[in-house]
Design a protein around this motif. Structure first.
Motif, PDB file in Angstrom:
ATOM      1  N   THR A  30       0.800  -1.284   0.028  1.00 27.02           N
ATOM      2  CA  THR A  30       0.069  -0.116   0.169  1.00 27.02           C
ATOM      3  C   THR A  30       0.803   1.095  -0.021  1.00 27.02           C
ATOM      4  N   LEU A  31       1.631   1.234   0.894  1.00 30.48           N
ATOM      5  CA  LEU A  31       2.844   2.219   0.976  1.00 30.48           C
ATOM      6  C   LEU A  31       3.469   2.462  -0.375  1.00 30.48           C
ATOM      7  N   SER A  32       3.992   1.399  -1.113  1.00 27.35           N
ATOM      8  CA  SER A  32       4.603   1.712  -2.442  1.00 27.35           C
ATOM      9  C   SER A  32       3.555   2.002  -3.630  1.00 27.35           C
ATOM     10  N   SER A  33       2.441   1.886  -3.451  1.00 26.91           N
ATOM     11  CA  SER A  33       1.523   2.416  -4.410  1.00 26.91           C
ATOM     12  C   SER A  33       1.314   3.824  -4.483  1.00 26.91           C
ATOM     13  N   ARG A  34       1.681   4.478  -3.028  1.00 31.64           N
ATOM     14  CA  ARG A  34       1.411   5.863  -2.865  1.00 31.64           C
ATOM     15  C   ARG A  34       2.602   6.856  -3.150  1.00 31.64           C
ATOM     16  N   THR A  40      13.207   4.322  -3.142  1.00 29.34           N
ATOM     17  CA  THR A  40      12.128   3.732  -1.743  1.00 29.34           C
ATOM     18  C   THR A  40      11.404   2.709  -2.495  1.00 29.34           C
ATOM     19  N   ILE A  41      10.748   2.691  -3.669  1.00 34.19           N
ATOM     20  CA  ILE A  41       9.968   1.510  -4.183  1.00 34.19           C
ATOM     21  C   ILE A  41      10.720   0.302  -4.392  1.00 34.19           C
ATOM     22  N   ASP A  42      12.106   0.503  -4.631  1.00 31.62           N
ATOM     23  CA  ASP A  42      12.833  -0.632  -4.747  1.00 31.62           C
ATOM     24  C   ASP A  42      13.060  -1.179  -3.412  1.00 31.62           C
ATOM     25  N   GLY A  43      13.486  -0.161  -2.502  1.00 33.08           N
ATOM     26  CA  GLY A  43      13.648  -0.746  -1.061  1.00 33.08           C
ATOM     27  C   GLY A  43      12.481  -1.302  -0.436  1.00 33.08           C
ATOM     28  N   ILE A  44      11.468  -1.110  -0.683  1.00 30.65           N
ATOM     29  CA  ILE A  44      10.192  -1.719  -0.181  1.00 30.65           C
ATOM     30  C   ILE A  44      10.010  -3.069  -0.942  1.00 30.65           C
ATOM     31  N   ALA A  45      10.368  -3.134  -2.262  1.00 27.48           N
ATOM     32  CA  ALA A  45      10.126  -4.288  -2.992  1.00 27.48           C
ATOM     33  C   ALA A  45      11.187  -5.606  -2.167  1.00 27.48           C
ATOM     34  N   LYS A  46      12.518  -4.916  -1.684  1.00 26.18           N
ATOM     35  CA  LYS A  46      13.279  -5.956  -1.219  1.00 26.18           C
ATOM     36  C   LYS A  46      12.778  -6.345   0.226  1.00 26.18           C
ATOM     37  N   LEU A  47      12.209  -5.454   0.973  1.00 24.49           N
ATOM     38  CA  LEU A  47      11.506  -5.835   2.221  1.00 24.49           C
ATOM     39  C   LEU A  47      10.639  -7.015   2.052  1.00 24.49           C
ATOM     40  N   VAL A  48       9.715  -6.625   1.169  1.00 23.50           N
ATOM     41  CA  VAL A  48       8.532  -7.562   0.701  1.00 23.50           C
ATOM     42  C   VAL A  48       9.242  -9.148   0.544  1.00 23.50           C
ATOM     43  N   GLU A  49      10.337  -8.934  -0.565  1.00 27.02           N
ATOM     44  CA  GLU A  49      10.888 -10.322  -0.834  1.00 27.02           C
ATOM     45  C   GLU A  49      11.374 -11.028   0.300  1.00 27.02           C
ATOM     46  N   GLU A  50      11.946 -10.368   1.243  1.00 26.58           N
ATOM     47  CA  GLU A  50      12.522 -10.665   2.637  1.00 26.58           C
ATOM     48  C   GLU A  50      11.458 -11.437   3.258  1.00 26.58           C
TER      49      GLU A  50
END
Length: 128
Positions: A30-34, A40-50
Motif C-alpha cells: 500500500t505504501l509503495s503504491s502511494r 524507496t519503491i525498490d527498497g520496499i520491494a526488497k523488504l517484501v521479498e525478505e
C-alpha cells in the motif's frame, strides 16, 4: 483421536506469524503504491521479498501446475508459492493462450527439500 496440544499450539503460532507477515506485506505494498521515489519503491520491494522468504521458511510449499501449450503436449511447472498464488505465477510466465490448471496432488516434504527452490521461483519441470 487425541491431538498433541503442543502441535496445535505450534501450528497456530506459525499461522499467526504468517498472518503478521501478510499484514506487513500488505502495508508495504500500500505504501509503495502511494510514492513515486524509485529508490524507496525498490527498497520496499526488497523488504517484501525478505518477508516472503521468511514466510516460505515457515511453510515451504511447491505446487505443480499442469500446462497445455499450443502443440497440446502436456507440461508440468513447479511454483514455490502459496497454493492460491501458484496458478497466477505460472500464468505470468507462460505465453498467452496456453491453458494451465493447478494439480491436486501434493509433493512430500522430502521431495520439496530435494528441489531446493527459492520463494517465488517458478520453473518448468523437466522429466529426465
Amino acid at each position: 483421536m487425541l491431538v498433541d496440544p503442543r502441535y496445535t499450539r505450534d501450528r497456530a503460532a506459525m499461522c499467526d506469524k504468517c498472518n503478521q507477515i501478510d499484514r506487513k506485506i500488505e502495508r508495504y505494498r500500500t505504501l509503495s503504491s502511494r510514492i513515486t521515489d524509485q529508490l524507496t519503491i525498490d527498497g520496499i520491494a526488497k523488504l517484501v521479498e525478505e518477508l516472503l522468504a521468511e514466510k516460505f521458511g515457515l511453510h515451504p510449499e511447491i505446487h505443480l501446475v499442469r500446462v497445455i501449450p499450443d502443440n497440446g503436449r502436456r507440461q508440468f511447472w513447479q511454483a514455490a508459492t502459496d497454493r492460491d498464488e501458484a496458478l497466477d505465477r505460472v500464468l505470468d510466465v507462460i505465453p498467452e493462450g496456453w491453458a494451465a490448471s493447478l494439480e491436486e496432488r501434493r509433493l512430500s516434504a522430502d521431495h520439496m527439500a530435494e528441489l531446493d527452490k527459492k520463494p517465488g521461483e517458478v520453473r518448468r519441470y523437466q522429466v529426465s
